[in-house]
Design a protein around this motif. Structure first.
Motif, short mmCIF file in Angstrom:
data_model
loop_
_atom_site.label_atom_id
_atom_site.label_comp_id
_atom_site.label_asym_id
_atom_site.label_seq_id
_atom_site.Cartn_x
_atom_site.Cartn_y
_atom_site.Cartn_z
N THR A 1 59.40 -2.92 64.65
CA THR A 1 60.48 -2.22 63.95
C THR A 1 60.02 -1.05 63.10
N GLN A 2 58.73 -0.95 62.83
CA GLN A 2 58.21 0.14 62.01
C GLN A 2 57.39 1.09 62.87
N PRO A 3 57.24 2.33 62.41
CA PRO A 3 56.33 3.23 63.13
C PRO A 3 54.95 2.59 63.20
N PRO A 4 54.34 2.56 64.37
CA PRO A 4 53.07 1.84 64.49
C PRO A 4 51.97 2.37 63.59
N PHE A 5 51.89 3.70 63.45
CA PHE A 5 50.83 4.28 62.63
C PHE A 5 51.34 5.54 61.94
N VAL A 6 50.75 5.83 60.79
CA VAL A 6 51.01 7.09 60.09
C VAL A 6 49.66 7.72 59.76
N ARG B 1 31.07 0.52 66.51
CA ARG B 1 31.08 1.34 65.31
C ARG B 1 32.08 2.48 65.49
N PHE B 2 32.89 2.71 64.46
CA PHE B 2 33.93 3.72 64.53
C PHE B 2 33.79 4.69 63.37
N GLY B 3 34.36 5.88 63.55
CA GLY B 3 34.40 6.85 62.46
C GLY B 3 35.46 6.47 61.44
N ARG B 4 35.67 7.33 60.45
CA ARG B 4 36.67 7.05 59.43
C ARG B 4 38.06 6.92 60.08
N LYS B 5 38.86 6.06 59.48
CA LYS B 5 40.20 5.83 60.02
C LYS B 5 41.03 7.12 59.96
N ARG B 6 41.72 7.43 61.03
CA ARG B 6 42.61 8.60 61.08
C ARG B 6 44.08 8.19 61.03
N LYS B 7 44.36 6.95 61.41
CA LYS B 7 45.72 6.43 61.39
C LYS B 7 45.74 5.11 60.64
N VAL C 1 52.56 -0.49 56.38
CA VAL C 1 52.49 -1.54 55.36
C VAL C 1 51.16 -1.49 54.61
N VAL C 2 50.08 -1.15 55.31
CA VAL C 2 48.77 -1.02 54.66
C VAL C 2 48.75 0.20 53.74
#
Length: 283
Positions: free
Chosen positions: A44-49, A96-102, A106-107
């Protein structure tokens, strides 16, 4: 492995089921409700911002002395989740991943709701910091070498084993130092080989878990209720679990052995090898 399940420290979150294998009906139902709500929010919410506003807000909080560990305490989010906004992060299994972009809305909402003007930096439990320093010692990093890489004003590392709590900013600094050094050889960064060897020997004598051991357990490295099983033999685990079953459950030695899936003679041998777990009533 034994069939005994260690008792969870509490039963008011999903932790008891996720990390301790709790089978209580009410706990299993709580997890199901959590998963149902998670799926509903996802649908129900946008998956990512965009994560950039969250990153800038975390930097603002950091300038006020409120680091990832303190943010974790205030929001209920994992420290690794928060740290992933400002630095590359591991996701288990060597990934290993880079900095979060999305970020999920709720977070983002939980982090953006924090007001640095109304929050004190506070203190945090010292368990995770102590484990990180011990793991670095096991890799050959000496305490003087680590201390000189920490910010000025940090508590001396030689007293860390006596502390139950420390300033959150110090815990954050130790976590950052751990991430920076865990893949580095100390001998290549100014630590004398003899000193590095002595640090490794001391860690072995004290049976301190290594960096490799914690690699897939970073979500519980700060959990004071989590008991590392590094270097523990199956016989010792049987003795520990039997002690718990007999002391808390009132079982006799034969029934405890049966519950653990071992023969009574095996349990007898385990108690002889580790008499600190044997009970007077175990005869």
């Amino acid at each position: 492995m034994t069939t005994a399940v260690r008792e969870a420290p509490h039963h008011n979150t999903v932790t008891c089921v996720k990390h301790y294998g709790c089978k209580r009906i009410e706990c299993v139902e709580r997890v199901r409700a959590y998963q149902k709500a998670w799926r509903h929010n996802r649908a129900t919410q946008p998956p990512f911002v965009d994560a950039e506003p969250v990153r800038k807000h975390l930097e603002l909080l950091a300038d006020a002395g409120i680091g990832p560990r303190r943010v974790s305490t205030l929001t209920g989010l994992a420290v690794e989740t928060i740290a992933g906004f400002t630095r590359p992060y591991n996701c288990g299994g060597g990934r290993r991943f880079g900095r979060k972009r999305k970020v999920r809305p709720v977070v983002a909402a939980k982090i953006l709701a924090l007001d640095p003007d109304t929050i004190t930096p506070g203190v945090t439990d010292a368990t995770g910091s102590r484990r990180r320093i011990q793991a670095l010692n096991a890799a050959g990093w000496t305490k003087p070498a680590l201390a000189q890489r920490l910010p000025a004003g940090s508590r001396p590392l030689h007293t860390l084993h006596q502390q139950t709590h420390l300033y959150a900013r110090t815990a954050d600094a130790i976590a950052d130092l751990y991430d920076a050094l865990k893949d580095q050889r100390p001998e290549e960064h100014g630590v004398h080989p003899t000193s590095a060897h002595r640090a490794r020997l001391r860690a072995q004598r004290n049976n301190w878990p290594t960096i490799r051991y914690w690699a897939d357990l970073m979500d519980v490295i700060d959990d004071l209720h989590f008991e590392p099983q590094y270097g523990v033999t199956r016989r010792q685990i049987v003795a520990q679990d039997a002690h718990w079953l007999m002391a808390e459950g009132g079982l006799d030695r034969f029934t405890a052995a049966e519950r653990l899936g071992v023969h009574k003679s095996y349990l007898d041998h385990a108690f002889r090898e580790f008499p600190e777990y044997a009970l007077e009533t175990a005869a």
